[in-house]
Design an enzyme around this catalytic site. Structure first.
Site, PDB file in Angstrom:
ATOM      1  N   THR A  10      -4.540  -6.224   3.875  1.00 51.88           N
ATOM      2  CA  THR A  10      -3.553  -5.170   4.091  1.00 51.88           C
ATOM      3  C   THR A  10      -2.204  -5.753   3.709  1.00 51.88           C
ATOM      4  OG1 THR A  10      -4.791  -4.336   5.970  1.00 51.88           O
ATOM      5  CG2 THR A  10      -2.474  -3.765   5.938  1.00 51.88           C
ATOM      6  N   GLN A  30      -5.783   2.351  14.985  1.00 48.40           N
ATOM      7  CA  GLN A  30      -4.420   1.985  14.565  1.00 48.40           C
ATOM      8  C   GLN A  30      -4.181   0.486  14.763  1.00 48.40           C
ATOM      9  OE1 GLN A  30      -1.543   4.761  16.381  1.00 48.40           O
ATOM     10  NE2 GLN A  30      -3.014   6.396  16.053  1.00 48.40           N
ATOM     11  N   CYS A  31      -5.052  -0.169  15.545  1.00 50.92           N
ATOM     12  CA  CYS A  31      -4.959  -1.628  15.709  1.00 50.92           C
ATOM     13  C   CYS A  31      -5.541  -2.291  14.474  1.00 50.92           C
ATOM     14  CB  CYS A  31      -5.800  -2.114  16.896  1.00 50.92           C
ATOM     15  SG  CYS A  31      -5.106  -1.772  18.472  1.00 50.92           S
ATOM     16  N   THR A  56       2.339  -5.101  -5.604  1.00 55.69           N
ATOM     17  CA  THR A  56       1.797  -5.413  -4.277  1.00 55.69           C
ATOM     18  C   THR A  56       1.594  -4.166  -3.410  1.00 55.69           C
ATOM     19  OG1 THR A  56       4.035  -5.790  -3.423  1.00 55.69           O
ATOM     20  CG2 THR A  56       2.820  -7.719  -4.190  1.00 55.69           C
ATOM     21  N   ASP A  57       2.370  -3.106  -3.686  1.00 58.09           N
ATOM     22  CA  ASP A  57       2.355  -1.952  -2.773  1.00 58.09           C
ATOM     23  C   ASP A  57       0.951  -1.399  -2.522  1.00 58.09           C
ATOM     24  OD1 ASP A  57       5.042  -2.190  -2.472  1.00 58.09           O
ATOM     25  OD2 ASP A  57       5.584  -0.459  -3.698  1.00 58.09           O
ATOM     26  N   THR A  80       6.097  -5.824  -9.759  1.00 53.74           N
ATOM     27  CA  THR A  80       7.260  -6.715  -9.796  1.00 53.74           C
ATOM     28  C   THR A  80       7.013  -7.984 -10.596  1.00 53.74           C
ATOM     29  OG1 THR A  80       7.950  -5.892  -7.653  1.00 53.74           O
ATOM     30  CG2 THR A  80       8.811  -8.023  -8.278  1.00 53.74           C
ATOM     31  N   ASP A 140       4.426   0.890 -11.804  1.00 51.21           N
ATOM     32  CA  ASP A 140       4.682   0.543 -10.407  1.00 51.21           C
ATOM     33  C   ASP A 140       3.386   0.914  -9.682  1.00 51.21           C
ATOM     34  OD1 ASP A 140       5.380   1.125  -7.573  1.00 51.21           O
ATOM     35  OD2 ASP A 140       7.409   0.666  -8.250  1.00 51.21           O
ATOM     36  N   SER A 141       2.908   0.059  -8.810  1.00 52.40           N
ATOM     37  CA  SER A 141       1.579   0.323  -8.243  1.00 52.40           C
ATOM     38  C   SER A 141       1.565   1.522  -7.298  1.00 52.40           C
ATOM     39  CB  SER A 141       1.023  -0.925  -7.559  1.00 52.40           C
ATOM     40  OG  SER A 141       1.608  -1.116  -6.305  1.00 52.40           O
ATOM     41  N   SER A 142       2.714   2.059  -6.960  1.00 50.45           N
ATOM     42  CA  SER A 142       2.713   3.304  -6.168  1.00 50.45           C
ATOM     43  C   SER A 142       2.175   4.455  -7.012  1.00 50.45           C
ATOM     44  CB  SER A 142       4.124   3.634  -5.684  1.00 50.45           C
ATOM     45  OG  SER A 142       4.589   2.560  -4.919  1.00 50.45           O
TER      46      SER A 142
END
Ligand code: ASP
Length: 344
Positions: A168, A279-280, A92-93, A16, A60-62
């Site tokens: 993250t 997952q935490c 940023t993705d 972006t 696009d970083s994806s």
């Protein structure tokens, strides 16, 4: 331009930040980065010499893959001696993945590699991209006693500088897009940039090492209440993955199951490595705390401590490539701290 001014290389990969509005169609399109001074006249006022290279086709970083990490890495490695610091503009993705990967590729850095991007395109009035880019350049060029203050891969975003492999992406709508849950920020930008000197990483050796090559044979199994043994069994039986990441609860727990443990042991004896990631986001995996985690420990599953999923994946991919079919060496390297990615 004074020859004593620090030299910074900006590598523009896409995302972006590099978008401007097309006046005719009113849609966002990547701008020609060679004309960065037109969009950002402020850059001329920064007291450093800035060169920029741009991907021919910004992405696009994806769409990022290990090939892109190597492309960014090669730009930096080939120019390492010519510049005092590097700024990577990236979507940023997947920025946390790319920046984590680079932190493992470049070990014993004595210069900064700062990733940044933005939530709003640089060509928009309310953009966060200008501040992010200008401060990232300032950080990349900061020296004390003639040596770079930051000597690691970091992400600068919305007034915070974070160790890359601790980050993250947490928001797709707030300017504060990243968090480092288990490690303090390296610096905070206000009127001054205040560095958290004690948190800055310092290389263990003098010699830079540049590692390349990734193996993406990784599977992630996410546990949820109600997941059937059959579901887990199917995932485990139909994979050629060499590293299997179990996304567990809390401090590294999953439901008690003899069947799943049997399957894990069978794969482990064939050289598959199991990693336990919680997952935490905050805290660390401690498999011996509860019976539900201890069964994993006893079956040879490795707890990753407080590493992020992004760091676990990128570090695994790098060392899996280097130690194909040598799982003991893989485990040894994986469990060795390389770039401040876990707390000891
Ligand atoms: N999809 C974009 C990308 O990651 C989003 C961004 O740049 O923030 O490339």
């Amino acid at each position: 331009m004074k020859s004593s001014e620090p030299k910074i290389l900006i590598i523009y990969t896409g995302g972006t930040i590099g978008m401007v509005e097309d006046h005719h169609s009113k849609t966002l399109k990547p701008f020609d980065f060679n004309e960065v001074n037109k969009e950002l006249p402020e850059l001329k006022k920064i007291k450093c010499q800035i060169d920029a290279v741009s991907f021919k086709k910004p992405i696009d970083s994806s769409n990022v893959s290990p090939k892109i990490w190597e492309k960014i890495g090669d730009y930096i490695f080939e120019n390492y001696d010519k510049y005092d610091g590097f700024v990577v503009l990236h979507g940023t993705d997947t920025m946390s993945y790319s920046a984590s990967a680079l932190s493992f590729m470049f070990q014993n850095l004595n210069k900064p590699i700062i990733f940044t991007g933005s939530q709003l395109p640089i060509g928009m009035v309310r953009t966060d991209g200008k501040e992010n880019l200008i401060t990232a350049i300032e950080i990349a060029s900061t020296k004390r006693d003639n040596v770079s203050l930051v000597q690691e891969v970091a992400i600068y975003f919305e007034y915070q500088l974070y160790r890359a492999n601790r980050t993250t992406k947490i928001s797709s709508e707030h300017f504060e897009a990243f968090k480092s849950y288990n490690f303090p920020s390296l610096a905070e930008a206000g009127i001054d940039i205040n560095y958290n000197i004690n948190s800055l990483y310092r290389p263990k050796k003098n010699r830079l090492s540049y590692l390349k090559g990734f193996d993406s044979r990784i599977l992630i199994i996410v546990f949820f209440p109600g997941i059937s043994e059959k579901n887990v069994k199917n995932q485990l039986e139909n994979t050629s993955a060499k590293v299997i990441i179990l996304m567990t609860y809390g401090s590294g727990n999953i439901p008690l199951s003899d069947q799943i443990m049997k399957l894990i042991k069978r794969h482990t004896s064939r050289g598959v490595v199991f990693l336990n990631v919680s997952q935490c986001k905050v805290g660390r995996v401690e498999q011996q705390k509860y019976e539900t985690g201890k069964q994993l420990y006893s079956s040879g599953v490795i707890g990753v401590g407080d590493m992020t999923l992004e760091a676990v994946i990128t570090k695994s991919m790098l060392y899996l490539h280097r130690y194909k079919n040598q799982e003991e060496l893989f485990k040894k390297e994986f469990l060795t701290e390389k770039a401040g990615e876990f707390s000891i």
